[in-house]
Design an enzyme around this catalytic site. Structure first.
Site, PDB file in Angstrom:
ATOM      1  N   PRO A  13      21.380  46.141  26.679  1.00 26.77           N
ATOM      2  CA  PRO A  13      21.981  47.174  27.947  1.00 26.77           C
ATOM      3  C   PRO A  13      23.854  46.854  27.862  1.00 26.77           C
ATOM      4  CG  PRO A  13      20.386  45.403  28.303  1.00 26.77           C
ATOM      5  CD  PRO A  13      20.749  45.444  26.939  1.00 26.77           C
ATOM      6  N   ASN A  14      24.090  48.260  28.367  1.00 24.50           N
ATOM      7  CA  ASN A  14      25.487  48.298  28.651  1.00 24.50           C
ATOM      8  C   ASN A  14      26.368  48.718  27.456  1.00 24.50           C
ATOM      9  OD1 ASN A  14      25.492  48.117  31.390  1.00 24.50           O
ATOM     10  ND2 ASN A  14      25.129  46.047  31.220  1.00 24.50           N
ATOM     11  N   ARG A  21      35.346  51.200  28.860  1.00 27.49           N
ATOM     12  CA  ARG A  21      35.572  50.167  29.758  1.00 27.49           C
ATOM     13  C   ARG A  21      36.028  48.931  29.312  1.00 27.49           C
ATOM     14  NH1 ARG A  21      31.331  52.298  33.686  1.00 27.49           N
ATOM     15  NH2 ARG A  21      32.061  54.441  33.840  1.00 27.49           N
ATOM     16  N   TYR A  26      35.981  44.219  24.819  1.00 33.18           N
ATOM     17  CA  TYR A  26      35.169  44.915  23.864  1.00 33.18           C
ATOM     18  C   TYR A  26      35.809  45.906  23.016  1.00 33.18           C
ATOM     19  CZ  TYR A  26      31.735  42.386  26.955  1.00 33.18           C
ATOM     20  OH  TYR A  26      30.937  41.749  27.455  1.00 33.18           O
ATOM     21  N   ASN A  77      22.457  43.386  18.753  1.00 28.56           N
ATOM     22  CA  ASN A  77      23.228  42.781  19.732  1.00 28.56           C
ATOM     23  C   ASN A  77      22.521  42.989  20.928  1.00 28.56           C
ATOM     24  OD1 ASN A  77      25.075  42.181  21.710  1.00 28.56           O
ATOM     25  ND2 ASN A  77      26.698  43.434  20.969  1.00 28.56           N
ATOM     26  N   ALA A  80      23.691  41.274  27.332  1.00 29.32           N
ATOM     27  CA  ALA A  80      23.246  40.183  28.283  1.00 29.32           C
ATOM     28  C   ALA A  80      21.734  39.614  28.075  1.00 29.32           C
ATOM     29  CB  ALA A  80      23.752  40.605  29.790  1.00 29.32           C
ATOM     30  N   ASP A  90      10.777  36.332  21.393  1.00 29.16           N
ATOM     31  CA  ASP A  90       9.516  36.428  21.128  1.00 29.16           C
ATOM     32  C   ASP A  90       9.028  37.574  20.247  1.00 29.16           C
ATOM     33  OD1 ASP A  90       8.827  34.147  22.287  1.00 29.16           O
ATOM     34  OD2 ASP A  90       7.596  34.630  24.010  1.00 29.16           O
ATOM     35  N   GLU A 101      22.043  38.478  14.399  1.00 29.80           N
ATOM     36  CA  GLU A 101      22.365  38.527  15.869  1.00 29.80           C
ATOM     37  C   GLU A 101      24.025  38.872  15.814  1.00 29.80           C
ATOM     38  OE1 GLU A 101      21.711  34.966  18.008  1.00 29.80           O
ATOM     39  OE2 GLU A 101      22.912  35.643  19.832  1.00 29.80           O
ATOM     40  N   HIS A 103      27.501  39.525  18.379  1.00 24.77           N
ATOM     41  CA  HIS A 103      28.164  39.839  19.310  1.00 24.77           C
ATOM     42  C   HIS A 103      29.675  40.125  19.214  1.00 24.77           C
ATOM     43  CE1 HIS A 103      24.866  38.294  21.521  1.00 24.77           C
ATOM     44  NE2 HIS A 103      24.706  37.134  20.850  1.00 24.77           N
ATOM     45  N   ARG A 110      33.883  32.257  26.270  1.00 23.41           N
ATOM     46  CA  ARG A 110      33.623  32.757  27.583  1.00 23.41           C
ATOM     47  C   ARG A 110      32.809  31.840  28.624  1.00 23.41           C
ATOM     48  NH1 ARG A 110      31.579  38.907  26.598  1.00 23.41           N
ATOM     49  NH2 ARG A 110      32.592  39.038  28.813  1.00 23.41           N
TER      50      ARG A 110
HETATM   51  O1  CA2 Z   1      29.929  40.081  22.975  1.00 19.07           O
HETATM   52  C1  CA2 Z   1      28.939  40.734  23.019  1.00 19.07           C
HETATM   53  O2  CA2 Z   1      28.657  41.564  22.028  1.00 19.07           O
HETATM   54  C2  CA2 Z   1      28.005  40.569  24.135  1.00 19.07           C
HETATM   55  O3  CA2 Z   1      26.640  40.736  23.677  1.00 19.07           O
HETATM   56  C3  CA2 Z   1      28.091  41.847  24.996  1.00 19.07           C
HETATM   57  C4  CA2 Z   1      27.175  41.931  26.341  1.00 19.07           C
HETATM   58  C5  CA2 Z   1      27.434  40.576  26.968  1.00 19.07           C
HETATM   59  O4  CA2 Z   1      26.475  40.464  28.210  1.00 19.07           O
HETATM   60  C6  CA2 Z   1      27.396  39.282  26.122  1.00 19.07           C
HETATM   61  O5  CA2 Z   1      27.811  38.076  26.866  1.00 19.07           O
HETATM   62  C7  CA2 Z   1      27.908  39.549  24.786  1.00 19.07           C
HETATM   63  C8  CA2 Z   1      27.945  43.006  27.290  1.00 19.07           C
HETATM   64  C9  CA2 Z   1      27.956  44.288  26.704  1.00 19.07           C
HETATM   65  C10 CA2 Z   1      28.706  45.211  27.721  1.00 19.07           C
HETATM   66  O6  CA2 Z   1      29.373  46.111  27.125  1.00 19.07           O
HETATM   67  C11 CA2 Z   1      30.230  46.750  28.036  1.00 19.07           C
HETATM   68  C12 CA2 Z   1      30.992  47.669  27.331  1.00 19.07           C
HETATM   69  C13 CA2 Z   1      32.069  48.472  27.940  1.00 19.07           C
HETATM   70  C14 CA2 Z   1      32.085  48.256  29.251  1.00 19.07           C
HETATM   71  C15 CA2 Z   1      31.637  47.164  29.872  1.00 19.07           C
HETATM   72  C16 CA2 Z   1      30.497  46.603  29.127  1.00 19.07           C
END
Ligand code: CA2
Length: 148
Positions: A13-14, A21, A26, A77, A80, A90, A101, A103, A110
């Site tokens: 997700p995201n 953003r 990121y 990845n 969240a 699972d 994995e 990130h 964090r």
């Molecule tokens: O650090 C990572 O790769 C995460 O997996 C990214 C997730 C976060 O919830 C994990 O704790 C760590 C979130 C990805 C959200 O990506 C965005 C990208 C651009 C703008 C907003 C969010």
């Protein structure tokens, strides 16, 4: 058909918003850039990549299940869902493929709610905080364990 020269690259997700953003967290690379980096790195090792991204947990689980048929490893990845999803862990465990994995950020420096990963218990390797290069490292790791 069985295709044992393929990695599944899963982004949760995201991560489709990458590059648009929160560049301070990121970075500025896009998901397309990351998928290209993984594909180019895999090709250096004679592997190809099927890249999937979804904002829906069940879709990710279906894609993980499908990897059973034609992949030799999974780079993931989970976004969240890393911190919440026993179902993703699972599914990864069930398909019995090596898992790397990734990130982008270092989840351990964090917020405390990002410190635990359900996925790490089923991953062979984990990379966090290396930015996009972490995906290349994960691909190289899986490629090295690949037996033709
Ligand atoms: O650090 C990572 O790769 C995460 O997996 C990214 C997730 C976060 O919830 C994990 O704790 C760590 C979130 C990805 C959200 O990506 C965005 C990208 C651009 C703008 C907003 C969010």
């Amino acid at each position: 058909m069985t295709h044992r020269h393929r990695l599944l690259l899963v982004n949760g997700p995201n991560l489709n918003l990458l590059g648009t953003r929160e560049p301070e967290v990121y970075g500025t690379v896009t998901l397309a850039d990351i998928e290209k980096l993984a594909t180019v790195t895999a090709a250096e090792h004679g592997l190809d990549v099927r890249a999937v991204q979804s904002n829906h947990e069940g879709v990710l689980i279906d894609e993980i299940h499908n990897a059973r048929n034609d992949c030799c490893g999974i780079v993931i990845n989970p976004g969240a869902l890393t911190h919440t999803s026993i179902a993703i862990a699972d599914a990864l465990s069930a398909v019995n493929l090596p898992v790397a994995e990734v990130h982008l950020s270092n989840i351990h420096r964090r917020e405390p709610f990002r410190h635990h990963s359900y996925v790490s218990a089923v991953a062979e390797m984990v990379v966090a905080g290396a930015g996009p290069e972490g995906y290349a490292a994960a691909v190289r790791y899986l490629a090295q364990g690949h037996t033709p």
